[in-house]
Design a protein around this motif. Structure first.
Motif, PDB file in Angstrom:
ATOM      1  N   ILE A 143       0.840  -1.204   0.000  1.00 54.98           N
ATOM      2  CA  ILE A 143       0.000   0.000   0.000  1.00 54.98           C
ATOM      3  C   ILE A 143       0.873   1.250   0.000  1.00 54.98           C
ATOM      4  N   LEU A 144       1.933   1.236   0.787  1.00 57.71           N
ATOM      5  CA  LEU A 144       2.860   2.375   0.790  1.00 57.71           C
ATOM      6  C   LEU A 144       3.578   2.506  -0.549  1.00 57.71           C
ATOM      7  N   ASP A 145       3.917   1.374  -1.166  1.00 58.12           N
ATOM      8  CA  ASP A 145       4.570   1.409  -2.477  1.00 58.12           C
ATOM      9  C   ASP A 145       3.646   1.997  -3.536  1.00 58.12           C
ATOM     10  N   ILE A 146       2.380   1.618  -3.500  1.00 58.56           N
ATOM     11  CA  ILE A 146       1.403   2.154  -4.451  1.00 58.56           C
ATOM     12  C   ILE A 146       1.228   3.651  -4.237  1.00 58.56           C
ATOM     13  N   GLN A 147       1.132   4.072  -2.983  1.00 57.98           N
ATOM     14  CA  GLN A 147       0.967   5.493  -2.682  1.00 57.98           C
ATOM     15  C   GLN A 147       2.180   6.278  -3.160  1.00 57.98           C
TER      16      GLN A 147
ATOM     17  N   LYS B  20       4.249  17.229 -16.771  1.00 58.27           N
ATOM     18  CA  LYS B  20       3.657  16.675 -17.976  1.00 58.27           C
ATOM     19  C   LYS B  20       4.294  17.343 -19.184  1.00 58.27           C
ATOM     20  N   ARG B  21       4.421  16.568 -20.240  1.00 56.84           N
ATOM     21  CA  ARG B  21       5.000  17.151 -21.452  1.00 56.84           C
ATOM     22  C   ARG B  21       4.035  18.195 -22.007  1.00 56.84           C
ATOM     23  N   PRO B  22       4.564  19.361 -22.327  1.00 56.46           N
ATOM     24  CA  PRO B  22       3.673  20.392 -22.868  1.00 56.46           C
ATOM     25  C   PRO B  22       3.178  19.991 -24.256  1.00 56.46           C
TER      26      PRO B  22
ATOM     27  N   ALA C 148       2.095   6.560  -6.962  1.00 53.17           N
ATOM     28  CA  ALA C 148       1.071   7.522  -7.386  1.00 53.17           C
ATOM     29  C   ALA C 148       1.551   8.951  -7.158  1.00 53.17           C
ATOM     30  N   HIS C 149       2.234   9.174  -6.045  1.00 49.90           N
ATOM     31  CA  HIS C 149       2.757  10.506  -5.751  1.00 49.90           C
ATOM     32  C   HIS C 149       3.824  10.906  -6.775  1.00 49.90           C
ATOM     33  N   ARG C 150       4.716   9.966  -7.090  1.00 46.46           N
ATOM     34  CA  ARG C 150       5.754  10.263  -8.086  1.00 46.46           C
ATOM     35  C   ARG C 150       5.131  10.573  -9.443  1.00 46.46           C
ATOM     36  N   ALA C 151       4.127   9.804  -9.820  1.00 45.52           N
ATOM     37  CA  ALA C 151       3.491   9.999 -11.122  1.00 45.52           C
ATOM     38  C   ALA C 151       2.781  11.350 -11.197  1.00 45.52           C
TER      39      ALA C 151
END
Length: 93
Positions: A59-63, A74-76, A66-69
């Motif tokens: 669960i911590l790995d998923i969180q 984002k590419r303009p 998600a935070h990193r993503a």
């Protein structure tokens, strides 16, 4: 798996509160009856706590992923380029 373990732990916690309420008034923490009941409660909880200890890290790995993503820039969007042959500004085709 983890959700099921949590559900079982919630059920066992409610049962523990019922057990404590049913103990005689003079039976408090440290008394033999209290310790025996608490030991039984812990024994029932152990496998579900072990599930969380072994697999809860996901669960911590998923969180974290998600935070990193969400923090990556984002590419303009680049403007669409038109060629002289596209009809924009082209003379006499």
């Amino acid at each position: 798996m983890l959700e099921e373990a949590l559900s079982h732990l919630d059920t066992l916690d409610a049962r523990w509160h019922q057990t404590r309420a049913q103990l005689p008034e003079d039976t408090g923490p440290g008394s033999e009856a209290y310790v025996d009941a608490l030991d039984e409660h812990h024994a029932e909880c152990w496998s579900y706590l072990d599930d969380w200890a072994c697999h809860g890290r996901v669960i911590l790995d998923i969180q974290a992923a998600a935070h990193r993503a969400s923090s990556r820039p984002k590419r303009p969007q680049l403007p669409t380029l038109t060629s002289p042959r596209s009809g924009h500004g082209a003379r006499g085709r």
